[in-house]
Write a protein that holds these residues in place. Sequence first.
Motif, PDB file in Angstrom:
ATOM      1  N   SER A   4       0.849  -1.193   0.000  1.00  0.00           N
ATOM      2  CA  SER A   4       0.000   0.000   0.000  1.00  0.00           C
ATOM      3  C   SER A   4       0.882   1.240   0.000  1.00  0.00           C
ATOM      4  O   SER A   4       2.084   1.161   0.237  1.00  0.00           O
ATOM      5  CB  SER A   4      -0.935   0.003   1.211  1.00  0.00           C
ATOM      6  N   GLY A   5       0.270   2.365  -0.260  1.00  0.00           N
ATOM      7  CA  GLY A   5       1.026   3.610  -0.277  1.00  0.00           C
ATOM      8  C   GLY A   5       1.733   3.810  -1.604  1.00  0.00           C
ATOM      9  O   GLY A   5       1.728   2.952  -2.469  1.00  0.00           O
ATOM     10  N   SER A   6       2.329   4.964  -1.760  1.00  0.00           N
ATOM     11  CA  SER A   6       3.040   5.267  -3.001  1.00  0.00           C
ATOM     12  C   SER A   6       4.338   5.996  -2.693  1.00  0.00           C
ATOM     13  O   SER A   6       4.602   7.073  -3.188  1.00  0.00           O
ATOM     14  CB  SER A   6       2.151   6.086  -3.935  1.00  0.00           C
ATOM     15  N   SER A   7       5.164   5.410  -1.832  1.00  0.00           N
ATOM     16  CA  SER A   7       6.419   6.044  -1.457  1.00  0.00           C
ATOM     17  C   SER A   7       7.486   5.872  -2.533  1.00  0.00           C
ATOM     18  O   SER A   7       8.523   6.489  -2.475  1.00  0.00           O
ATOM     19  CB  SER A   7       6.922   5.490  -0.129  1.00  0.00           C
ATOM     20  N   LEU A   8       7.225   5.042  -3.540  1.00  0.00           N
ATOM     21  CA  LEU A   8       8.162   4.804  -4.630  1.00  0.00           C
ATOM     22  C   LEU A   8       7.702   5.589  -5.850  1.00  0.00           C
ATOM     23  O   LEU A   8       6.555   5.465  -6.290  1.00  0.00           O
ATOM     24  CB  LEU A   8       8.198   3.302  -4.965  1.00  0.00           C
ATOM     25  N   THR A   9       8.599   6.419  -6.393  1.00  0.00           N
ATOM     26  CA  THR A   9       8.341   7.116  -7.651  1.00  0.00           C
ATOM     27  C   THR A   9       9.525   6.875  -8.563  1.00  0.00           C
ATOM     28  O   THR A   9      10.650   6.658  -8.096  1.00  0.00           O
ATOM     29  CB  THR A   9       8.164   8.632  -7.461  1.00  0.00           C
ATOM     30  N   TRP A  10       9.283   6.878  -9.877  1.00  0.00           N
ATOM     31  CA  TRP A  10      10.381   6.662 -10.809  1.00  0.00           C
ATOM     32  C   TRP A  10      10.168   7.471 -12.074  1.00  0.00           C
ATOM     33  O   TRP A  10       9.083   7.961 -12.347  1.00  0.00           O
ATOM     34  CB  TRP A  10      10.572   5.184 -11.116  1.00  0.00           C
ATOM     35  N   GLU A  11      11.265   7.580 -12.833  1.00  0.00           N
ATOM     36  CA  GLU A  11      11.262   8.356 -14.062  1.00  0.00           C
ATOM     37  C   GLU A  11      12.182   7.675 -15.072  1.00  0.00           C
ATOM     38  O   GLU A  11      13.362   7.486 -14.791  1.00  0.00           O
ATOM     39  CB  GLU A  11      11.779   9.767 -13.761  1.00  0.00           C
ATOM     40  N   PRO A  12      11.653   7.326 -16.242  1.00  0.00           N
ATOM     41  CA  PRO A  12      12.536   6.755 -17.259  1.00  0.00           C
ATOM     42  C   PRO A  12      13.452   7.825 -17.835  1.00  0.00           C
ATOM     43  O   PRO A  12      13.037   8.973 -18.029  1.00  0.00           O
ATOM     44  CB  PRO A  12      11.567   6.224 -18.322  1.00  0.00           C
TER      45      PRO A  12
END
Length: 128
Positions: free
Chosen positions: A59-67
């Motif tokens: 749960s949650g969205s503490s992970l973000t990424w960018e190609p």
Amino acid sequence: MSAEQLMEADRAFNAMGQKEGVGKAFIAFAADDGTVLMRQGNLPILNKTELIDVFSKVSGSSLTWEPLKAEIAASQDLGYTFGRYKIRDGNEIKQHGVYGTIWKKQPDGSWKYVLDGGGPTRSEVQKP
């Protein structure tokens, strides 16, 4: 098919993670036929059934990424993205890292990942 279209698929993957949760995004963007997810400090997830079991509990969205880069094979059915990620706890960045994802074009024309993995870096990786 251009590399930019594959980067858009990766950006949509991240956007879903931010909107609906990282677990749901990893399930939704995984290919049905042979998904491998390499996780730092854990055994890899080797199929979609196992992936659903693990990520349905996230749960949650503490992970973000960018190609940052993408390439597509001449066959137009496989490609990869490479990028950077951040893990946050509230507003505090807990970890920077890099990832690589191999994508496979599906019969409906969408792209799903068949291999994903990454690892931490000492600082944020700059764009190439």
